[in-house]
Design an enzyme around this catalytic site. Structure first.
Site, PDB file in Angstrom:
ATOM      1  N   GLU A  91     -47.128  29.786   3.633  1.00 28.71           N
ATOM      2  CA  GLU A  91     -47.858  29.531   5.070  1.00 28.71           C
ATOM      3  C   GLU A  91     -49.036  29.900   4.899  1.00 28.71           C
ATOM      4  O   GLU A  91     -49.574  31.287   4.393  1.00 28.71           O
ATOM      5  CB  GLU A  91     -46.981  30.228   5.955  1.00 28.71           C
ATOM      6  CG  GLU A  91     -45.656  29.854   6.063  1.00 28.71           C
ATOM      7  CD  GLU A  91     -44.950  30.902   7.248  1.00 28.71           C
ATOM      8  OE1 GLU A  91     -43.717  30.849   7.238  1.00 28.71           O
ATOM      9  OE2 GLU A  91     -45.671  31.763   7.588  1.00 28.71           O
ATOM     10  N   CYS A 332     -45.430  35.750  10.678  1.00 28.10           N
ATOM     11  CA  CYS A 332     -45.466  35.209   9.384  1.00 28.10           C
ATOM     12  C   CYS A 332     -44.208  35.083   8.534  1.00 28.10           C
ATOM     13  O   CYS A 332     -43.294  35.948   8.879  1.00 28.10           O
ATOM     14  CB  CYS A 332     -46.620  36.057   8.274  1.00 28.10           C
ATOM     15  SG  CYS A 332     -45.906  37.387   7.539  1.00 28.10           S
TER      16      CYS A 332
HETATM   17  S1  SF4 Z   1     -45.559  42.837   7.240  1.00 22.71           S
HETATM   18 FE1  SF4 Z   1     -44.688  43.980   5.600  1.00 22.71          FE
HETATM   19  S2  SF4 Z   1     -42.863  42.604   4.680  1.00 22.71           S
HETATM   20 FE2  SF4 Z   1     -43.990  41.311   6.026  1.00 22.71          FE
HETATM   21  S3  SF4 Z   1     -45.480  40.566   4.801  1.00 22.71           S
HETATM   22 FE3  SF4 Z   1     -46.565  42.281   5.344  1.00 22.71          FE
HETATM   23  S4  SF4 Z   1     -46.120  43.907   4.114  1.00 22.71           S
HETATM   24 FE4  SF4 Z   1     -44.632  42.198   3.645  1.00 22.71          FE
END
Ligand code: SF4
Length: 365
Positions: A91, A332
């Site tokens: 994405e 995300c």
């Molecule tokens: S928030 Fe944490 S689990 Fe999500 S993409 Fe970023 S590092 Fe990875």
């Protein structure tokens, strides 16, 4: 098979030397790929046909395929799902601000960091993205919209410092004056707090902004949200950020996702003040995007405001991050995850099945 899009000018120079070509061909090729955004060698008309033929034999130029784009009715944010040559999907998001267009890119397929509030990590890490795959997210979005991208945040799926070498290569190519020429000052790299990676990045002395996903002011609370907190204490991570500031002169941005009843209390705000009072930086408060699989709820607007006011009164630079694309799977990992469910790659909520990944043979490598 080498990916020409992932190669720096110097690497292309070495490649030209191996092929018996003059050094200036490297700059021409780099400019075709990164300035003119051409991904077919046939279109590179000032390269001799013999060179194009030689390059075709052992090289490719990464080009992502756009699967879908969701457009927010609320703010025009565009969220893209791209497929990679091995069948994986990633994405990227385009956000329009007064200061220009900003693209949030993914640095990995999935993520192995396990942050509890994040959909990207539910099925774990599939693989790292190459520099070319990171760059092409921006190029495809510029092509689709016809608009220039001036800012980049590496904050999508993945932990960029877990993919260090490709990240560095990406940053160098992105800011090269003969390439996309996006100023390093307009690039933000977000990490969950991998201390050796932060210290290594500090030594590169780049002018990018480092954003630390802090999310708690106390180790025990942080461990509940982020498994990485069991490896590095808050003190260690913040000390690494101070080194980053000393070496680069760039103030660190502290990201703080507010989760209702977990880290949004006044007590937690006071702890955060004590931690950050004498550090150069800026706090971004983010009302966490609800992720059904995790059961976390966002803080109420009044709690967010209370938290912000408390920090502000005590001299901490703080802003509440404007939520973008809330109506389009904004957090995300959500769009990719929904796409995989529709494709039948994930059989039940939270249960991963093997992703459709081509073998090296299928990829013709
Ligand atoms: S928030 Fe944490 S689990 Fe999500 S993409 Fe970023 S590092 Fe990875």
């Amino acid at each position: 098979m080498r990916d020409l899009k992932s190669m720096s000018k110097e690497e292309l120079g070495r490649c030209m030397a191996e092929l018996g070509e003059p050094a200036f061909r490297a700059k021409q090729l780099f400019s075709w790929i990164h300035q003119k955004k051409v991904s077919d060698l046939e279109d590179m008309t000032n390269l001799p046909k013999s060179l194009r033929e030689k390059l075709k034999e052992g090289s490719r130029i990464t080009r992502l395929k756009q699967e879908t784009v969701q457009i927010s009715k609320l703010d025009g944010t565009r969220k893209y799902l791209f497929s990679l040559s091995d069948g994986n999907c990633i994405e990227s998001v385009l956000m329009r601000y007064r200061y220009g267009n900003s693209v949030c890119i993914s640095s990995q397929v999935g993520c192995g960091m396990g942050c509890r509030f994040c959909a990207s990590t539910i099925d774990g890490l599939e693989r790292n993205l190459s520099a070319g795959e990171m760059l092409d997210q921006i190029d495809r979005i510029q092509e689709e919209t016809g608009e220039r991208v001036s800012h980049v945040v590496v904050m999508g799926s993945g932990e960029p410092l877990d993919n260090y070498d490709n990240l560095l290569r990406f940053l160098q190519i992105l800011s090269d004056p003969d390439g996309s020429n996006i100023s390093q000052r307009n690039v933000t790299v977000s990490t969950c707090g991998i201390v050796p990676g932060i210290l290594r990045l500090a030594e590169e002395r780049l002018q990018i902004t480092l954003a630390l996903s802090l999310h708690a002011a106390e180790d025990e609370t942080r461990k509940k949200l982020m498994p990485i907190a069991a490896r590095y204490s808050i003190r260690e991570v913040l000390d690494a950020c101070s080194v980053y500031f000393e070496k680069t002169g760039r103030r660190v941005s502290y990201e703080y996702s507010l989760v209702s009843g977990v880290n949004d209390t006044e007590e937690e705000a006071r702890r955060l003040i004590r931690l950050l009072r004498n550090r150069k930086g800026h706090v971004n408060l983010i009302p966490v995007n609800p992720v059904v699989e995790r059961g976390w709820k966002e803080s109420a607007p009044a709690a967010v405001l209370r938290f912000k006011n408390c920090l502000e009164k005590n001299g901490i630079n703080v802003t509440i991050r404007r939520e973008m694309g809330r109506d389009i799977d904004g957090a995300c990992g959500q769009l990719r995850r929904r796409h995989r469910m529709q494709q039948g790659e994930i059989r039940r909520q939270g249960e991963a099945s093997p992703c459709r990944t081509m073998t090296a043979e299928e990829r013709n490598e």
